[in-house]
Design a protein around this motif. Structure first.
Motif, PDB file in Angstrom:
ATOM      1  N   PHE A  89     106.541  74.015  31.986  1.00 39.54           N
ATOM      2  CA  PHE A  89     105.969  72.817  31.357  1.00 39.54           C
ATOM      3  C   PHE A  89     104.761  72.304  32.139  1.00 39.54           C
ATOM      4  O   PHE A  89     104.761  72.292  33.371  1.00 39.54           O
ATOM      5  CB  PHE A  89     107.040  71.728  31.285  1.00 39.54           C
ATOM      6  N   ASP A  90     103.745  71.892  31.389  1.00 40.06           N
ATOM      7  CA  ASP A  90     102.537  71.348  32.014  1.00 40.06           C
ATOM      8  C   ASP A  90     102.726  69.845  32.252  1.00 40.06           C
ATOM      9  O   ASP A  90     102.586  69.037  31.329  1.00 40.06           O
ATOM     10  CB  ASP A  90     101.329  71.601  31.094  1.00 40.06           C
ATOM     11  N   TYR A  91     103.062  69.491  33.480  1.00 41.02           N
ATOM     12  CA  TYR A  91     103.375  68.087  33.781  1.00 41.02           C
ATOM     13  C   TYR A  91     102.134  67.209  33.890  1.00 41.02           C
ATOM     14  O   TYR A  91     102.247  66.006  34.113  1.00 41.02           O
ATOM     15  CB  TYR A  91     104.250  67.993  35.034  1.00 41.02           C
ATOM     16  N   THR A  92     100.945  67.817  33.729  1.00 41.10           N
ATOM     17  CA  THR A  92      99.750  66.973  33.635  1.00 41.10           C
ATOM     18  C   THR A  92      99.620  66.418  32.215  1.00 41.10           C
ATOM     19  O   THR A  92      98.796  65.551  31.947  1.00 41.10           O
ATOM     20  CB  THR A  92      98.463  67.755  34.003  1.00 41.10           C
ATOM     21  N   HIS A  93     100.454  66.935  31.301  1.00 42.57           N
ATOM     22  CA  HIS A  93     100.468  66.432  29.925  1.00 42.57           C
ATOM     23  C   HIS A  93     100.893  64.959  29.934  1.00 42.57           C
ATOM     24  O   HIS A  93     101.678  64.536  30.778  1.00 42.57           O
ATOM     25  CB  HIS A  93     101.449  67.260  29.097  1.00 42.57           C
ATOM     26  N   ALA A  94     100.385  64.211  28.951  1.00 44.26           N
ATOM     27  CA  ALA A  94     100.704  62.777  28.896  1.00 44.26           C
ATOM     28  C   ALA A  94     102.193  62.522  28.631  1.00 44.26           C
ATOM     29  O   ALA A  94     102.680  61.422  28.888  1.00 44.26           O
ATOM     30  CB  ALA A  94      99.859  62.111  27.824  1.00 44.26           C
TER      31      ALA A  94
END
Ligand code: RRO
Length: 312
Positions: A89-94
């Protein structure tokens, strides 16, 4: 207006996300949630091993939009699938990622929690104590001592803020007893209320037959028919859990019910049946409807009316 909120320290651009179980078993569905107008996403409750779940038909919407019945039986890909998703998962995602765990035993919950803790990811764990649909496995939320014992083991393992998914309660004494248990655990940051109203029965008039196949037709009820039970549970726990948060779920079909959940004390609002029926485009509609209600009433943020329901 500002629809943003914070749950267990994580920021959500808006209060809405899926109820665990709906649109979240497979990566493609989770991707659709990521691309939707939701403020967050939560995965299907995971067990230690993959499960096919109960025989079909096992979910049906009920006539006239009153709600739904399901006896899915915890179909899921097994916790490693969701752990893998959480690793990628891309945790920079909002949107923060919530992971639901529903072990068939405390030992299974311990093994799954240990694996997630070991992976040290910034996702938020939600332990489901309220699946009504696995034959031979009663809802832990209705055995308050067993729930306390499970939390006594799991809360120190998880260490970080986490949540639990509760079944609906129908008695003031039960609200008091459950709140007393929840208040014992400092890192238990939020409760999600409610899971489906367990073990309803839907029967077709013409064929005189139960609508779903598992468990002689018995299944959890969701949708508009559970709204008032959901609001009561949200408000009962909002009043009894100072310093903790409540995520409201149950009966939200439009901005109006979402507003009522927040008024009852919800810090975020999850949607199950309506998401299943309408698909993830629903999030943009419901955000618009909640925004219009807030504008009409002159509220600029959800904090301004959260928990502010008036009584006579
Ligand atoms: O999979 C299900 O049958 C199910 C679960 Br785990 C749950 O927590 N709530 C529900 O209504 N169905």
């Amino acid at each position: 207006v500002d629809l943003s909120t914070t749950i267990a320290g994580a920021h959500l651009d808006n209060v809405f996300f899926n109820a665990s179980g709906v649109w979240c078993q497979h990566e493609e569905e989770l991707q659709a949630l990521l691309e939707s107008g939701s403020g967050s996403l939560i995965t299907k409750s995971a067990t230690y091993e993959h499960r096919e779940g109960n025989p079909s038909p096992r979910y049906l919407p009920l006539p006239s939009g009153i709600g739904s019945i399901n006896s899915m039986g915890l179909p899921n890909e097994g916790y490693e699938y969701y752990l893998n998703y959480a690793r990628k998962f891309d945790y920079t995602h909002a949107k923060p990622l919530f992971i639901s765990l529903s072990g068939l035993s405390l030992a299974d919950n311990v093994k799954m929690v240990e694996a997630f803790v070991q992976a040290n990811l910034p996702c938020i764990l939600e332990v489901n104590f309220s699946c009504p649909n696995v034959p031979g496995k009663p809802q832990l939320g209705y055995d308050i001592d067993a729930m306390d014992a499970a939390l006594a083991t799991l809360a120190p393992l998880i260490k970080k803020p986490f949540g639990i998914k509760l079944p609906p309660y129908f008695d003031i004494a039960h609200f008091d007893q459950v709140a007393a248990v929840v208040n014992k655990y400092d890192n238990l940051a939020y409760v999600t209320c409610i899971n489906s109203v367990g073990n309803g029965l839907a029967i077709d008039l013409d064929t005189e037959t139960a609508l779903i196949k598992p468990k002689d037709g018995f299944g959890g009820l969701g949708g508009l028919m559970v709204l008032n039970t959901a609001l009561a549970n949200v408000n009962a726990f909002y009043r009894r859990l100072p310093g903790k948060q409540v995520i409201g779920v149950g009966g939200v079909v439009s901005g109006k019910e979402a507003f009522l959940h927040i008024l009852a004390g919800a810090s975020a609002v999850q949607i199950g049946t309506q998401l299943k029926e309408e698909g993830p485009a629903m999030f943009d509609r419901i955000k618009k409807e909640l925004t219009e209600i807030m504008e009409k009433k002159g509220y600029k943020s959800v904090e301004e009316f959260r928990g502010k329901v008036k009584t006579l």
